[in-house]
Structures are given as C-alpha cells and as structure tokens.
Write a protein that holds these residues in place. Structure first.
Motif, PDB file in Angstrom:
ATOM      1  N   HIS A   1      72.145  69.432  23.358  1.00 20.08           N
ATOM      2  CA  HIS A   1      72.550  68.647  22.182  1.00 20.08           C
ATOM      3  C   HIS A   1      71.392  67.789  21.671  1.00 20.08           C
TER       4      HIS A   1
ATOM      5  N   ASN B   1      72.479  66.765  14.574  1.00 25.61           N
ATOM      6  CA  ASN B   1      72.207  68.141  14.990  1.00 25.61           C
ATOM      7  C   ASN B   1      71.123  68.698  14.075  1.00 25.61           C
TER       8      ASN B   1
ATOM      9  N   ARG C   1      68.858  69.930  19.802  1.00 30.56           N
ATOM     10  CA  ARG C   1      69.363  70.348  18.485  1.00 30.56           C
ATOM     11  C   ARG C   1      69.129  69.269  17.438  1.00 30.56           C
ATOM     12  N   ALA C   2      69.132  68.007  17.859  1.00 31.46           N
ATOM     13  CA  ALA C   2      69.037  66.904  16.906  1.00 31.46           C
ATOM     14  C   ALA C   2      67.601  66.480  16.613  1.00 31.46           C
TER      15      ALA C   2
END
Length: 767
Positions: free
Chosen positions: A457, A432, A460-461
């Motif tokens: 997701h 993340n 976010r990473a």
C-alpha cells in the motif's frame, strides 16, 4: 441434562456483541427431570440467544449451577422458542419492543382487537392491521416485515440446532447471514470457517459432517487448504511450499489426490496462486499475498533503477547559510548539519539519501550506532535542498519517537495513507497511484515492523520519481503480519543500503547497548553491580520468580529509577501461558499496581478485568478507531452496566479518548506484561523479562535481543542462567516463506521489461 419450558418474563442482561443473555423464565410445565419441583416458578436462565423477547415461549435444555455472586441459575446449551399463544403473553411480547414499530399502547390495542390471533393476523392477514387505530400503510408493512424476520430467525436457529450446532455458535451464524442463513449453510457449511468469527475449520468440519457432507467432498478439501494458508499467513508466511502444505493437509485427513484436485480448483477460482519456477520448488500463495508481493517487488525494482535528485551533494561543501535548527525536545534541539560530526558510515547514508541516484535507500543498524543522528542529518539535508518530505512509522508510539527525535511532524503509515474504510484483511486508503502522496521523499522509521501488505500500500502511494528511505534494525523480530520486508530488501544485492556498525563511545558506556551486541554475537550478557543499567537476578522457582517480578515492578525499580511503575516499567514475556507468561503476570501486577478499591467499578471481558487506571494494549488493528495492534493506553473510565470502557492512548495522533463498546472489549488486553513480539517499535524506561525454559522455537537470541533493546534506562532479567545461555547460543532466526528478495533480484537483473511483465502477471493472478 434437564429441560425447562415457560414464558420469558423479562431480559435482565444482554450483550449484543456476544449475544450472551440473562433472562427470567416463568416455568409452566417442567419436563424431563422436572428439576423445578418444589422450586419458585420464576428462574434465571443464561446462554447465547440470537434474539429473545418477553412473552415468548421457550424450551431450554441445560444444567443447573450456582453462580458465586448471583446464586442458582440454569445454563442453557440448546433451546427452541415459539411465539406466545395467550393474549397476555402476546401483549407482553409485542410491548417489549421485539417487533419494530409496536410499543406498549399499540400492543394493547392490537390484542384488544385480535386477541390470541394477533400474531397470526400480523403474519397471514397483514391488511387487517389497518383496522386498528394508529396503523397506516407504512406501519403495517414495517410490522409485518418485523414479524416475518422473527419467524425466519426462529426457523434458522431450529435448522442449525437440528445439526448439533451449539446455541452460541448458531446465534453467531445467524447474526452473520440473517434470513439467508439456511440457504448459505446448506450450500457450503465450510464457508463458516472463513466468514464467521470464532468458527475455525474443525468446527465447520464437524457441522458439515452433521449435515451429511461426505469426508471426501471437494468442498472439505478446499476449505482445509484455505484454512492452512490463512494459518500460515498468521505465522508470517507469504506462501507455503506445496509439499509442506500437502503434508499439513494430510494431518486433517485430506488425501493427496483430493488435495491436488482442490489446489487446481482454487487456482481456477483465483483463490490461490501456484508457482512452480524453478521446477521442483512449487509454492502455494493466497492470491492477495501473491499480488502484494509481485507488486511490491516491481515497485521496489523501479525505485532502485530510478535517479531522482538533480541537486549536487551537500556533503562536500556543507550547508549554505544557516544550519536548520530543530524545535523538538531533548537531543532534537541541537543544531545539526548533514556533514558535521558524523561517522563515515553516517555520512555515506546521508549522501545516499540526498544525492542523485536510486529512489530507494535502506539504513540499518543496532542500538548505539547512530540511526537517530543519521535521521536528523537527513532531514537537515532535505530541508537545505528545499525538498518536500514526509516522516512516518508503523505505530503511533514509533511515530511519536520519530517526531521527538527530529523535531518534525511524523505520522503513522495508516494516517499518512489516509485510511478510507475496509477491515483488517482489506483496508482501503485514499492515497494510491491515482492520488499519490505530496512529497519527494518519504522516510519510514522502524521498518522491521512493516509487513508485506502494508508495504505494498505504501509503495502504491509513492509519487513518480519520489524517494523512499527505510530505517530499522534488521536484527529485531520480523513484523507481526506476513512477510519479512526489511530483511528481504537487505538480502537483495541490488538494493542500496547502508549498515551502521560503529557503536558510539557514549553508547558503549551503557550495558544495555553492550549486551545487545554481545547477544547478537552469541556471547553471554554481562550483569552489573550497583548503579548499573543491566541486571540478571537468578531464580529457578516460578512462584518465587513471580513474587520477585512483582516486587521489582511495584517497589524496587520505582525507587531505583525514581519513576512511575504504571508508566515507566514494562514486563515482557516470551509466552502467554504458564506461571511466568503474559496472562499470569498481568493478573499479579494488576493487583499490585491497581487493586480494585471497595465499591470500585470494573468490567469483565473473558479472562480480563478492566478498571480505571489499568494499562491496556490494543491487540487487533481497528482501522475505524485508528488504533493498531500493539498500541498502549490507560483506561480512564468504565461503565459496568453498559460494559463500556474508555481508553486514552498517549501516542495516538488523535488525543481524544477511544470508547470501546461491549462487543469490542476483546480487542483490549492488560499490558502490565506483554509479549516480546507485541513490544516491537516501542521503548520503555525499564524492562523486566522472565528468562525461563519455554518452547525451543522461541528461545533464540533474536527474541532476547528484541526484548533488551526495548529498554532505555534499565534491563532486569529474572530466571534461570541455563535458560539465558540457551537463548544466547541459539542463532536460529524466525524463518518465513517469502519470495520478495528473489523476485526483486530477478527484476533488477532482467530490467524494466521483466518488471513490467511481472506486474502484469501479478495483476492477472490477483484478480
């Protein structure tokens, strides 16, 4: 209905996942219709019981029926139970293991000491247990606790059944809430729809009505709206227009005023987010999807604005020194340079991937337009620059294809992000913003399959100033989950994108490729003669079409292609039900390709029968097993007694077989035939598809195009010519309610300040 009463002698079978139980009941005093008069005293009862142990007294209500394999049985619809009252029954009950910490020897000592008062002593005078040899303070507490839990279970089930809740449903409710069952259900019976598997809004509503909850209760209106939003998310929508949501609520008998009040209450509780900008276009989002969309839009906007590469382009001067050599199989073994033998479109895509500029690039194109060649060239350019990159795809099968195409390691997005627990609704990942991916470039293939939560997701990473390259066919069906990420990105003018349109000469020789593009243009596909890779076999009668498909899969296509029917031929259907739907065709093809030998083993789960050698599909994401919706495997072993199935998934990153316990079997389905939607991201040597009249919303060129482009060597369509024309003429594409494209465009126009404010608002709304 008949009523039986008696002692439970033994448990013949129990499925701890479904609570389905087969027990032997020694009938003492038949009541009601006295159906056992003149019958043996021991009878077989079947039903769903939250808990049951030998020795317990049971009163069951139900009906007699004759099982084709096991004979006469009593099917239980309602029951109540009580602890045994005789010394013999108490000893049998305690010796059965029903009370944790008591085995047969201790059960005998307890009954020898306290007789028929044994259970009363355990519950009301537990200190006296210390009088029995072998019981100390710790064991005394454990025994008292276990007996108390059994009483709580009994009270909860009586409470639930007193409101007309079927015993199977009552057992599931108790399994979810345990000793808090009565308090939780009394507080808000509508919570059952969201928190107990298999109970929808209508079931929870019926329970609430039985409990006396008025039809105009605010709880009912709120539950109905949450149910409708969850249903919309399952259909792929990120939100529903407010007026559409209210009209659907009206069909559930939620008045307009009550629905408006419920929306306001849910918004205050941060369960939903209401948007009314621009005025007159009110939208209602589940809070988690609103947060995901706002976050994704802000992060995509940041990528579009950033310039991340310092090196000059490699496209003008070619590669310095040796060209990288790919070690994969097939076409991937060729030497590939970023500038050699590429079309202008492909060169532009590689340049955008490797030059200084925005941190986001979308590459799209249909079959035969060179997406794979472009991917290999991009990888070659990144390696020449010394850039750290990662390759990923949404599914194991797509990741394996990417790895074979590039000769480099590719992973599923879930493994890339390092899944760390949670469930399908809220998975957690180790990667993340606090622990980003170790890469400067992330390349994701089959991007049409990425739904909004997974995209959020992944974003976010991404490390600061990293580049994200998404590759996919925007004309395929959208993701199974909510959102329409790839199409939304392409719909936004500010997103850097390259569309590959030129069909290569070699690909043009394939009627699969030719017809895929004809379908997209609204033209009827051209069937070929002997030696062709595309056929249409007319057959209007469903029964004869079934037989034709069976013969194609089992005999004709394996001979035509010299292939394995179990591994290489895939039947795709637009629907699940009907004679040419997924369920019926799976039954027919299983018997044709994998019949049960005499004395062979199989495990039944609902309508499915699983045998060693069966082709099966995972139909629900299982993050613990790292097996995902659409993954296909082969059953390697079954245990009928334990109801355990072992499956090997050839495209899974971990090659070890996956074991499915009894309660997990509903996650599997036979996969000789699958739905077109489930086939996304997959390729098969041969595809067979029935083309028949189904729901008008499914008969569109988008679905037919997706089915045809799953095939590498051969497509056979079987069915009605008028239905085929209906698919081709219908240009309607699945419409999904999303705001990602608009949010992204607004952020790109407003600049960084607007993006920051949107993120702040999204976090506030998502809390």
């Amino acid at each position: 209905m008949a009523i039986l009463q008696g002692d439970v002698r033994r448990i013949s079978y129990r499925d701890e996942a479904t609570l389905y139980t087969v027990a032997k009941l020694e009938v003492d005093m038949p009541s009601g219709e006295r159906p056992l008069f003149g019958q043996p005293r021991e009878v077989t009862v079947v039903g769903h019981f939250a808990s049951l142990a030998p020795g317990e007294w049971l009163e069951v209500e139900g009906e007699w029926y004759v099982h084709p394999e096991f004979g006469r049985q009593f099917r239980v619809t309602r029951y109540r139970k009580a602890p045994p009252v005789t010394a013999r029954g108490i000893e049998r009950y305690l010796a059965s293991g029903a009370v944790e910490g008591i085995g047969p020897k201790l059960a005998k000592r307890l009954v020898d000491k306290f007789g028929e008062r044994t259970l009363e002593i355990i519950e009301k005078e537990p200190h006296r247990l210390l009088e029995v040899e072998g019981i100390g303070l710790r064991k005394k507490k454990a025994i008292a606790k276990a007996v108390r839990a059994e009483r709580e279970s009994r009270d909860a089930l009586l409470f639930l059944q007193s409101y007309g809740i079927p015993q199977g449903t009552a057992a599931r409710i108790y399994r979810r809430y345990g000793p808090e069952t009565i308090a939780r259900v009394r507080e808000n019976p509508y919570r059952l729809a969201a928190e107990v598997f298999g109970i929808g809004f209508r079931t929870a509503d019926a329970i609430a009505r039985e409990m006396g909850v008025p039809a105009d209760s605010p709880l009912r209106a709120q539950a109905a709206l949450l149910h409708l939003l969850a249903q919309a998310a399952a259909e792929g929508h990120v939100f529903l227009p407010k007026q559409l949501l209210l009209s659907r609520a009206a069909k559930l008998e939620i008045p307009h005023a009550a629905a408006e009040a419920a929306l306001a209450a849910l918004a205050r509780e941060k369960e939903i987010v209401l948007e009314d900008e621009p005025p007159g276009e009110a939208r209602v989002f589940p809070a988690f999807l609103h947060y995901a969309e706002v976050q994704a839009a802000q992060r995509f906007a940041r990528l579009c604005r950033q310039g991340d590469f310092a090196q000059p382009s490699l496209m003008d001067g070619g590669l310095p020194g040796e060209e990288p050599e790919f070690a994969g199989g097939g076409a991937a073994t060729a030497r590939v340079s970023p500038g050699g033998d590429l079309t202008e479109e492909q060169r532009r895509a590689v340049a955008k991937a490797s030059e200084p500029g925005p941190g986001l690039l979308v590459i799209t194109g249909g079959p035969g337009t060179g997406k794979t060649t472009t991917l290999r060239a991009i990888v070659a350019a990144l390696e020449a620059q010394g850039r750290a990159y990662l390759l990923a795809a949404p599914t194991g099968r797509a990741a394996k294809r990417l790895q074979e195409a590039t000769g480099r390691e590719a992973r599923t997005i879930h493994r890339l992000l390092e899944y760390a627990g949670g469930d399908e609704g809220a998975p957690r990942f180790q990667r993340n913003e606090r622990h980003p991916l170790d890469a400067e470039v992330v390349v994701v293939d089959e991007a049409s399959m990425i739904d909004l939560p997974l995209a959020a997701h992944l974003l976010r990473a991404l490390p600061e100033r990293a580049k994200l390259i998404l590759v996919g066919d925007a004309d395929q069906l959208p993701s199974v989950g909510p959102g329409n990420v790839l199409r939304d990105l392409l719909a936004c003018p500010g997103v850097p994108a390259v569309r590959l349109t030129r069909v290569f000469r070699q690909a043009e020789q394939s009627r699969i490729v030719l017809n895929a593009h004809r379908i997209q243009r609204g033209q009827k596909p051209l069937a070929g003669g002997e030696g062709s890779d595309f056929f249409f076999l007319p057959e209007e009668d469903p029964a004869r079409a079934q037989e034709l498909i069976r013969d194609l899969v089992a005999r004709r296509l394996p001979k035509y292609l010299s292939c394995d029917p179990l591994r290489d031929v895939q039947v795709l259907s637009a629907v699940r039900k009907g004679p040419l739907g997924v369920q019926s065709l799976n039954e027919i093809l299983q018997e044709a390709l994998n019949p049960l030998p005499q004395g062979g083993a199989e495990v039944r789960a609902g309508q499915e029968r699983f045998r060693p050698g069966d082709r099966v599909m995972q139909v629900k994401n299982n993050y613990d097993k790292m097996v995902f919706n659409g993954d296909i495997g082969v059953i390697t072993a079954v245990d009928p007694e334990e109801r355990v199935v072992e499956v090997r998934f050839p495209d899974r990153e971990d090659p070890a077989p996956v074991v499915y316990e009894s309660g997990e079997l509903q996650q599997l389905a036979l996969a000789y035939c699958t739905s077109v939607h489930k086939s996304q991201g997959s390729e098969y040597p041969a595809v067979v598809m029935p083309v028949v009249w189904v729901m008008p919303s499914l008969m569109n060129r988008n679905l037919l195009y997706t089915a045809v482009t799953r095939a590498k060597r051969l497509v056979v369509l079987v069915g009605r010519e008028d239905a085929l024309w209906a698919y081709v003429r219908n240009a309607w594409a699945e419409v999904r309610y999303t705001r990602l494209a608009q949010r992204l465009e607004e952020l790109l126009q407003a600049g960084a300040a607007g993006g920051s404010e949107a993120t702040k608002q999204g976090k506030e709304n998502g809390r």
